[in-house]
Design a protein around this motif. Sequence first.
Motif, PDB file in Angstrom:
ATOM      1  N   LEU A  88       2.029 -73.791  59.016  1.00 46.69           N
ATOM      2  CA  LEU A  88       1.566 -74.111  57.558  1.00 46.69           C
ATOM      3  C   LEU A  88      -0.007 -73.477  57.516  1.00 46.69           C
ATOM      4  CD1 LEU A  88       2.297 -78.079  57.906  1.00 46.69           C
ATOM      5  CD2 LEU A  88       3.468 -76.347  56.768  1.00 46.69           C
ATOM      6  N   LEU A  89      -0.310 -73.406  56.135  1.00 46.28           N
ATOM      7  CA  LEU A  89      -1.538 -72.963  55.994  1.00 46.28           C
ATOM      8  C   LEU A  89      -2.199 -73.675  54.678  1.00 46.28           C
ATOM      9  CD1 LEU A  89      -1.100 -68.980  55.978  1.00 46.28           C
ATOM     10  CD2 LEU A  89      -2.949 -70.237  57.006  1.00 46.28           C
ATOM     11  N   CYS A  90      -3.571 -74.144  54.791  1.00 40.44           N
ATOM     12  CA  CYS A  90      -4.319 -74.543  53.714  1.00 40.44           C
ATOM     13  C   CYS A  90      -5.184 -73.601  53.021  1.00 40.44           C
ATOM     14  CB  CYS A  90      -4.829 -75.815  54.481  1.00 40.44           C
ATOM     15  SG  CYS A  90      -4.115 -77.113  55.078  1.00 40.44           S
ATOM     16  N   PHE A  91      -5.143 -73.907  51.656  1.00 39.31           N
ATOM     17  CA  PHE A  91      -5.970 -73.143  50.819  1.00 39.31           C
ATOM     18  C   PHE A  91      -6.420 -73.651  49.580  1.00 39.31           C
ATOM     19  CE2 PHE A  91      -1.542 -72.303  49.174  1.00 39.31           C
ATOM     20  CZ  PHE A  91      -1.782 -72.488  47.819  1.00 39.31           C
ATOM     21  N   THR A  92      -7.385 -73.152  49.062  1.00 37.67           N
ATOM     22  CA  THR A  92      -7.798 -73.683  47.742  1.00 37.67           C
ATOM     23  C   THR A  92      -7.752 -72.428  46.751  1.00 37.67           C
ATOM     24  OG1 THR A  92     -10.156 -72.985  47.885  1.00 37.67           O
ATOM     25  CG2 THR A  92      -9.467 -75.218  48.640  1.00 37.67           C
ATOM     26  N   GLY A  93      -7.801 -72.800  45.289  1.00 40.47           N
ATOM     27  CA  GLY A  93      -7.604 -71.813  44.277  1.00 40.47           C
ATOM     28  C   GLY A  93      -6.500 -71.893  43.383  1.00 40.47           C
ATOM     29  N   PRO A  94      -6.253 -70.967  42.651  1.00 43.84           N
ATOM     30  CA  PRO A  94      -6.881 -69.578  42.666  1.00 43.84           C
ATOM     31  C   PRO A  94      -8.226 -69.274  42.050  1.00 43.84           C
ATOM     32  CG  PRO A  94      -5.386 -69.824  40.828  1.00 43.84           C
ATOM     33  CD  PRO A  94      -5.260 -71.191  41.555  1.00 43.84           C
ATOM     34  N   TRP A  95      -8.826 -68.331  42.530  1.00 41.73           N
ATOM     35  CA  TRP A  95     -10.190 -68.117  42.093  1.00 41.73           C
ATOM     36  C   TRP A  95     -10.459 -66.520  41.856  1.00 41.73           C
ATOM     37  CZ3 TRP A  95     -12.581 -72.541  42.461  1.00 41.73           C
ATOM     38  CH2 TRP A  95     -12.232 -73.367  43.301  1.00 41.73           C
ATOM     39  N   GLY A  96     -11.345 -66.231  41.205  1.00 42.89           N
ATOM     40  CA  GLY A  96     -11.988 -64.797  40.795  1.00 42.89           C
ATOM     41  C   GLY A  96     -11.684 -64.496  39.446  1.00 42.89           C
ATOM     42  N   THR A  97     -12.456 -63.433  39.023  1.00 43.00           N
ATOM     43  CA  THR A  97     -12.479 -63.022  37.783  1.00 43.00           C
ATOM     44  C   THR A  97     -12.202 -61.401  37.734  1.00 43.00           C
ATOM     45  OG1 THR A  97     -14.807 -62.575  37.769  1.00 43.00           O
ATOM     46  CG2 THR A  97     -14.125 -64.451  36.833  1.00 43.00           C
ATOM     47  N   PHE A  98     -11.644 -60.948  38.633  1.00 42.83           N
ATOM     48  CA  PHE A  98     -11.519 -59.553  38.936  1.00 42.83           C
ATOM     49  C   PHE A  98      -9.867 -59.659  38.524  1.00 42.83           C
ATOM     50  CE2 PHE A  98      -9.696 -55.873  41.568  1.00 42.83           C
ATOM     51  CZ  PHE A  98     -10.483 -54.866  40.844  1.00 42.83           C
ATOM     52  N   VAL A  99      -9.696 -59.784  37.337  1.00 46.30           N
ATOM     53  CA  VAL A  99      -8.293 -59.798  36.681  1.00 46.30           C
ATOM     54  C   VAL A  99      -8.266 -58.864  35.492  1.00 46.30           C
ATOM     55  CG1 VAL A  99      -8.237 -62.187  37.248  1.00 46.30           C
ATOM     56  CG2 VAL A  99      -9.127 -61.760  35.252  1.00 46.30           C
ATOM     57  N   LEU A 100      -6.923 -58.796  35.101  1.00 47.87           N
ATOM     58  CA  LEU A 100      -6.429 -57.906  34.103  1.00 47.87           C
ATOM     59  C   LEU A 100      -6.809 -58.433  32.722  1.00 47.87           C
ATOM     60  CD1 LEU A 100      -4.950 -54.926  34.000  1.00 47.87           C
ATOM     61  CD2 LEU A 100      -2.956 -56.224  33.138  1.00 47.87           C
ATOM     62  N   ASP A 101      -7.821 -57.856  32.132  1.00 47.47           N
ATOM     63  CA  ASP A 101      -8.113 -58.370  30.806  1.00 47.47           C
ATOM     64  C   ASP A 101      -6.889 -58.086  29.727  1.00 47.47           C
ATOM     65  OD1 ASP A 101     -10.470 -59.136  31.416  1.00 47.47           O
ATOM     66  OD2 ASP A 101     -11.352 -57.108  31.332  1.00 47.47           O
ATOM     67  N   GLN A 102      -7.064 -58.783  28.600  1.00 48.20           N
ATOM     68  CA  GLN A 102      -6.040 -58.372  27.643  1.00 48.20           C
ATOM     69  C   GLN A 102      -5.888 -57.023  27.381  1.00 48.20           C
ATOM     70  OE1 GLN A 102      -4.393 -61.043  26.904  1.00 48.20           O
ATOM     71  NE2 GLN A 102      -3.899 -60.191  24.733  1.00 48.20           N
ATOM     72  N   PRO A 103      -4.720 -56.373  27.571  1.00 43.50           N
ATOM     73  CA  PRO A 103      -4.675 -54.738  27.471  1.00 43.50           C
ATOM     74  C   PRO A 103      -5.455 -54.060  26.335  1.00 43.50           C
ATOM     75  CG  PRO A 103      -2.413 -55.872  27.964  1.00 43.50           C
ATOM     76  CD  PRO A 103      -3.588 -56.910  27.841  1.00 43.50           C
ATOM     77  N   LEU A 104      -6.223 -53.298  26.691  1.00 45.35           N
ATOM     78  CA  LEU A 104      -7.073 -52.586  25.872  1.00 45.35           C
ATOM     79  C   LEU A 104      -6.263 -51.395  25.349  1.00 45.35           C
ATOM     80  CD1 LEU A 104     -10.157 -52.487  28.054  1.00 45.35           C
ATOM     81  CD2 LEU A 104      -9.696 -54.043  25.974  1.00 45.35           C
ATOM     82  N   ASP A 105      -6.597 -50.943  24.365  1.00 44.44           N
ATOM     83  CA  ASP A 105      -5.958 -49.424  23.832  1.00 44.44           C
ATOM     84  C   ASP A 105      -6.492 -48.105  24.433  1.00 44.44           C
ATOM     85  OD1 ASP A 105      -3.790 -48.731  22.698  1.00 44.44           O
ATOM     86  OD2 ASP A 105      -4.811 -49.022  20.506  1.00 44.44           O
ATOM     87  N   THR A 106      -6.539 -48.141  25.873  1.00 42.23           N
ATOM     88  CA  THR A 106      -7.150 -47.165  26.519  1.00 42.23           C
ATOM     89  C   THR A 106      -6.187 -46.867  27.901  1.00 42.23           C
ATOM     90  OG1 THR A 106      -9.198 -46.537  27.270  1.00 42.23           O
ATOM     91  CG2 THR A 106      -8.780 -48.784  28.039  1.00 42.23           C
ATOM     92  N   GLU A 107      -6.677 -45.663  28.471  1.00 39.81           N
ATOM     93  CA  GLU A 107      -6.251 -45.383  29.869  1.00 39.81           C
ATOM     94  C   GLU A 107      -6.719 -46.460  30.955  1.00 39.81           C
ATOM     95  OE1 GLU A 107      -5.103 -41.589  32.433  1.00 39.81           O
ATOM     96  OE2 GLU A 107      -6.876 -41.636  31.148  1.00 39.81           O
ATOM     97  N   TYR A 108      -5.891 -46.927  31.844  1.00 43.63           N
ATOM     98  CA  TYR A 108      -6.278 -47.809  32.675  1.00 43.63           C
ATOM     99  C   TYR A 108      -6.319 -46.809  34.299  1.00 43.63           C
ATOM    100  CZ  TYR A 108      -6.216 -51.999  30.476  1.00 43.63           C
ATOM    101  OH  TYR A 108      -6.506 -53.021  29.661  1.00 43.63           O
TER     102      TYR A 108
END
Length: 239
Positions: free
Chosen positions: A93-113
């Motif tokens: 077994l493993l214990c955890f909290t979360g999810p955390w973090g703001t390093f996420v995919l934003d609304q797709p932009l009209d640009t190259e990723y």
Amino acid sequence: MSSSPTFTATIEKIIERTPETRSFFLRVVNGQKLSFLPGQFLSFLLPISGQTLTRAYTIASVPEEEGCFEICLNQVRGGPGSAYLFSLKETDLLCFTGPWGTFVLDQPLDTEYIFIADRVGVVPFRPMIARLLTTKGPHPARLLYAAPQARDVLYAAEWQKWECQRARFSFRPLTDQCEPEKYSIERVLLPYIEQHFVKEARPRSRQFYICGIGRPVLLLRDLLRGAGYERQAVKYEKW
Ligand SMILES: Cc1cc2nc3c(=O)[nH]c(=O)nc-3n(C[C@H](O)[C@H](O)[C@H](O)COP(=O)(O)OP(=O)(O)OC[C@H]3O[C@@H](n4cnc5c(N)ncnc54)[C@H](O)[C@@H]3O)c2cc1C
């Protein structure tokens, strides 16, 4: 971090991706589904030598997957957290909290990723790119993936499959052809970034995501921002 309930998960399956890297497939014990955004991480509470050490691991699977979710980590020499996790077996077994973090995919932009990964730092890009490729629109995406050797490239078959299936995704492994101790992101990645994204003519309209280990992540960030890319266009996570 604000407070979050603590979850307990069973390790359902462990697979060895390289001799030093393992994936753990976890299932929350009460059958609850984990809701998260591509790129977010969990904080694991590890009981080590009478203390609780907290270590962050990014979710490697996509939110839409039913049942188990995946974390993928490598063994760090002398590191207590990764050594503890590598000592565990299926059904533990493993214990955890979360999810955390703001390093996420934003609304797709009209640009190259452009996703720039250093070794196991590729983990957040697996759900992010999967999400990007299922959204409508052009959004071309490139994964530049630096690793000591070809055998250290995680999820290689998956990147290659996506590249064959989706014209707007390309995958570029950048290997150093050396033993892991001699690997240098400066040698592998910096010249490539300089040549393709810094020395070339403007405009500077791309969205970068960088993830990796230690100071080189900041060097890459500063190189791109210094070359004229907007602050928000260069997102990074340093482990
Ligand atoms: C937001 C976030 C998400 C993360 N997600 C992942 C993940 O998905 N997979 C993963 O393997 N690690 C991940 N990490 C790193 C992880 O939390 C631990 O730092 C790592 O497992 C080392 O812990 P340790 O106790 O074994 O070693 P420690 O004694 O804590 O060693 C820490 C040292 O190792 C370096 N380090 C951190 N991660 C690595 C690594 N993976 N390989 C080599 N050196 C490293 C650190 O820069 C630091 O110098 C993440 C870290 C953060 C902050």
